[in-house]
Write a protein that holds these residues in place. Sequence first.
Motif, PDB file in Angstrom:
ATOM      1  N   GLU A 167       0.837  -1.206   0.000  1.00  0.00           N
ATOM      2  CA  GLU A 167       0.000   0.000   0.000  1.00  0.00           C
ATOM      3  C   GLU A 167       0.870   1.254   0.000  1.00  0.00           C
ATOM      4  N   ILE A 168       1.946   1.245   0.783  1.00  0.00           N
ATOM      5  CA  ILE A 168       2.824   2.417   0.834  1.00  0.00           C
ATOM      6  C   ILE A 168       3.610   2.547  -0.462  1.00  0.00           C
ATOM      7  N   ILE A 169       4.187   1.437  -0.928  1.00  0.00           N
ATOM      8  CA  ILE A 169       4.963   1.473  -2.173  1.00  0.00           C
ATOM      9  C   ILE A 169       4.100   1.954  -3.333  1.00  0.00           C
ATOM     10  N   GLY A 170       2.817   1.593  -3.316  1.00  0.00           N
ATOM     11  CA  GLY A 170       1.916   2.020  -4.378  1.00  0.00           C
ATOM     12  C   GLY A 170       1.756   3.520  -4.470  1.00  0.00           C
ATOM     13  N   ASP A 171       2.019   4.231  -3.368  1.00  0.00           N
ATOM     14  CA  ASP A 171       2.003   5.692  -3.396  1.00  0.00           C
ATOM     15  C   ASP A 171       3.351   6.272  -3.810  1.00  0.00           C
ATOM     16  N   LEU A 172       4.422   5.485  -3.624  1.00  0.00           N
ATOM     17  CA  LEU A 172       5.774   5.973  -3.896  1.00  0.00           C
ATOM     18  C   LEU A 172       6.264   5.628  -5.296  1.00  0.00           C
ATOM     19  N   MET A 173       5.706   4.563  -5.877  1.00  0.00           N
ATOM     20  CA  MET A 173       6.185   4.062  -7.158  1.00  0.00           C
ATOM     21  C   MET A 173       5.015   3.761  -8.093  1.00  0.00           C
ATOM     22  N   VAL A 174       5.231   3.957  -9.382  1.00  0.00           N
ATOM     23  CA  VAL A 174       4.275   3.494 -10.390  1.00  0.00           C
ATOM     24  C   VAL A 174       5.049   2.765 -11.479  1.00  0.00           C
ATOM     25  N   GLY A 175       4.443   1.716 -12.010  1.00  0.00           N
ATOM     26  CA  GLY A 175       5.037   0.958 -13.097  1.00  0.00           C
ATOM     27  C   GLY A 175       4.446   1.347 -14.426  1.00  0.00           C
ATOM     28  N   LEU A 176       4.403   0.410 -15.353  1.00  0.00           N
ATOM     29  CA  LEU A 176       3.802   0.684 -16.656  1.00  0.00           C
ATOM     30  C   LEU A 176       2.319   0.977 -16.522  1.00  0.00           C
ATOM     31  N   PHE A 177       1.677   0.292 -15.563  1.00  0.00           N
ATOM     32  CA  PHE A 177       0.276   0.540 -15.247  1.00  0.00           C
ATOM     33  C   PHE A 177       0.148   0.715 -13.738  1.00  0.00           C
ATOM     34  N   MET A 178      -0.939   1.345 -13.319  1.00  0.00           N
ATOM     35  CA  MET A 178      -1.274   1.433 -11.911  1.00  0.00           C
ATOM     36  C   MET A 178      -2.760   1.157 -11.775  1.00  0.00           C
ATOM     37  N   PRO A 179      -3.235   0.733 -10.611  1.00  0.00           N
ATOM     38  CA  PRO A 179      -4.672   0.495 -10.452  1.00  0.00           C
ATOM     39  C   PRO A 179      -5.448   1.795 -10.328  1.00  0.00           C
ATOM     40  N   ASP A 180      -6.563   1.880 -11.033  1.00  0.00           N
ATOM     41  CA  ASP A 180      -7.457   3.008 -10.828  1.00  0.00           C
ATOM     42  C   ASP A 180      -8.294   2.728  -9.579  1.00  0.00           C
ATOM     43  N   PRO A 181      -9.218   3.596  -9.179  1.00  0.00           N
ATOM     44  CA  PRO A 181      -9.966   3.343  -7.939  1.00  0.00           C
ATOM     45  C   PRO A 181     -10.727   2.024  -7.926  1.00  0.00           C
ATOM     46  N   ALA A 182     -11.086   1.500  -9.107  1.00  0.00           N
ATOM     47  CA  ALA A 182     -11.784   0.217  -9.178  1.00  0.00           C
ATOM     48  C   ALA A 182     -10.820  -0.946  -9.400  1.00  0.00           C
ATOM     49  N   ALA A 183      -9.499  -0.673  -9.304  1.00  0.00           N
ATOM     50  CA  ALA A 183      -8.433  -1.675  -9.469  1.00  0.00           C
ATOM     51  C   ALA A 183      -8.319  -2.186 -10.894  1.00  0.00           C
ATOM     52  N   ARG A 184      -8.702  -1.354 -11.871  1.00  0.00           N
ATOM     53  CA  ARG A 184      -8.484  -1.682 -13.276  1.00  0.00           C
ATOM     54  C   ARG A 184      -7.160  -1.083 -13.727  1.00  0.00           C
ATOM     55  N   PRO A 185      -6.478  -1.718 -14.700  1.00  0.00           N
ATOM     56  CA  PRO A 185      -5.198  -1.175 -15.163  1.00  0.00           C
ATOM     57  C   PRO A 185      -5.366   0.216 -15.777  1.00  0.00           C
ATOM     58  N   TYR A 186      -4.605   1.152 -15.248  1.00  0.00           N
ATOM     59  CA  TYR A 186      -4.620   2.529 -15.725  1.00  0.00           C
ATOM     60  C   TYR A 186      -3.213   2.861 -16.218  1.00  0.00           C
ATOM     61  N   PRO A 187      -3.065   3.355 -17.460  1.00  0.00           N
ATOM     62  CA  PRO A 187      -1.727   3.634 -17.976  1.00  0.00           C
ATOM     63  C   PRO A 187      -0.971   4.597 -17.059  1.00  0.00           C
ATOM     64  N   ALA A 188       0.220   4.210 -16.670  1.00  0.00           N
ATOM     65  CA  ALA A 188       1.049   5.047 -15.817  1.00  0.00           C
ATOM     66  C   ALA A 188       2.286   5.459 -16.606  1.00  0.00           C
ATOM     67  N   MET A 189       3.393   4.736 -16.455  1.00  0.00           N
ATOM     68  CA  MET A 189       4.589   5.062 -17.237  1.00  0.00           C
ATOM     69  C   MET A 189       4.416   4.730 -18.710  1.00  0.00           C
ATOM     70  N   ALA A 190       3.516   3.825 -19.027  1.00  0.00           N
ATOM     71  CA  ALA A 190       3.243   3.489 -20.424  1.00  0.00           C
ATOM     72  C   ALA A 190       2.187   4.439 -20.989  1.00  0.00           C
ATOM     73  N   THR A 191       2.480   5.032 -22.133  1.00  0.00           N
ATOM     74  CA  THR A 191       1.485   5.878 -22.796  1.00  0.00           C
ATOM     75  C   THR A 191       0.751   5.118 -23.894  1.00  0.00           C
ATOM     76  N   SER A 192       1.433   4.110 -24.473  1.00  0.00           N
ATOM     77  CA  SER A 192       0.807   3.254 -25.482  1.00  0.00           C
ATOM     78  C   SER A 192       1.608   1.963 -25.558  1.00  0.00           C
ATOM     79  N   TRP A 193       1.026   0.940 -26.176  1.00  0.00           N
ATOM     80  CA  TRP A 193       1.697  -0.348 -26.270  1.00  0.00           C
ATOM     81  C   TRP A 193       1.106  -1.149 -27.421  1.00  0.00           C
ATOM     82  N   THR A 194       1.904  -2.076 -27.928  1.00  0.00           N
ATOM     83  CA  THR A 194       1.457  -2.971 -28.994  1.00  0.00           C
ATOM     84  C   THR A 194       1.827  -4.393 -28.613  1.00  0.00           C
TER      85      THR A 194
END
Length: 552
Positions: A68-95
């Motif tokens: 929970e704490i790391i989730g506030d300090l770090m983001v990866g390619l995606f992060m969870p939105d409030p409903a825990a769905r993948p939300y683009p973070a460091m990734a802007t697009s992908w194939t």
Amino acid sequence: MASSKTWNRRLALAGGVALAAGAGAMALSSRRRHIHRTLVGPDTLLRGNAGEPETLDPSLASDQPDAEIIGDLMVGLFMPDPAARPYPAMATSWTTSADGLTWIFHLRDARWSDNTPITAQDFVFSWQRLVTPATASTYAYYLYPVKNAEPINAGKMAPETLGVRALDDHTLEVHLENPAPYFPQMLMHQTTSPLPRHVVKAKGAGWAQPGSYVGNGAFVLKEWVPNDHVLVEKNPLFYEADKVRLRQVYFFPTNDYGAALQRFRAGELDTQDKLPGQEIDWIRANIPQTISNKPQLVTEIVAVNHRRKPFDDIRVREAINLAINREALTDRIKRVGDVPAYNLVPPTTANYPTGNSFDFKHLNQRQRLDKACALMRAVGFGENNRCKTTFLIRSTTAGSERAIAAAIQQMLAQIWLDIAIIPNDFQIFYPTIQVHDFDIAQSGWQADFNDAITFLNLLRSDSGDNWGLYNSPAYDAMLAGAQAEINLESRGQKLAAAERIALADQALMPLWFWNDSNLAWPYLSGWEANPLDYHRSRWVSIDQRARITLFA
């Protein structure tokens, strides 16, 4: 991920009900009283966070308070939105390639909290570090879908052969062993975050401490006072800092659920990760707006050590499964809506067929006990030859976990298995079971993403979280076959077949599937009950007028 939770405090609430708190519950440290008096602004969130974090290094973290704490300090390619769905973070697009084996991610222009540019090479460094044997990460297996991750972690290949490379500073290429249509779900997890390689290389293990920590999330680490709080503050260099409404977040280790409830009622916590079951009637009668009653992808279990006698005998393991009265635990003790579990994977898991269960589910409890006693007699146990062993639980405080353990103790005594309950603090419990230093232990597993494999990987022979050392080549082979499937329906069927192997082997003892057991005041926006129990402070805002009115 390994799961547990907590809470504490006092006061009159919306319904005008006053709490006469005991002296023990009200005996707060001067520091905590100071925090409660002064942190009243709309930009400060007070979170009850289950337990004391063990580490804030994403490669080494393995339980919920850390995540929970790391989730506030770090983001990866995606992060969870409030409903825990993948939300683009460091990734802007992908194939993705036609065969599903190659993914290319295009990264946003962003900076670490020390103003150093974040590059694709930081991801390569982080992922290689995770699977390097010397790192000794219990989550190394999480990256096994990536090409060569498993042999690298086994020491058979060099970390540089991992199927991930930086095509340039803002393009990351990932090669998988098998198609993984759920890959964006996986990439929300903290272990897949990039690491500030310039800092980790310079400071080694000490990089993840206050004063050294460099992140790319919405917040930066400000303070860590052991057994009191972790403070994070808004990161002005976060790529969406203009959308972050909070200035600071306090995480309190609240492993005494009853005490945490009092703190929550007093306004000293805005949220609490776990309500005390013994207070559920009061909560439903007086503050029902703070609970959600939604199912979560979490399974509570009892694990036994397959390398220790008598638990290496399938008859003893089956007898334990038969003797545990799951309905009594959920309906009489927990009473928060948890569902008795007769298999490992929760019924609401995506792309997974329902219907797996132990074959004794249709028997009544008397019939189960008769069968359990017959099995124990066949092994050689009986009234004049009882088995004495130990039972680890993850809380030293009074409450539902102690009550559950006491109930299981009574249930197993009926089959001549006498267990001595050994309570552990949360930060001691999980390291203990991860090195398999136990006979029986009560734990839980929270899905890392919405897929059955996150539960079934617990029983892989090479999993760092295979606490009981279950080992079945047939099980491992079935999981491997499932992972090679592109078709989601066929994959789900094979995963279910693997679970049936584990159930037939009595690999562990599922107890119940969790209902959401967080508390959150309705003056919070952006905090939603969700199946993965992910809650990032980045989404949260506070209606200060409603907050003040509630606790005036």
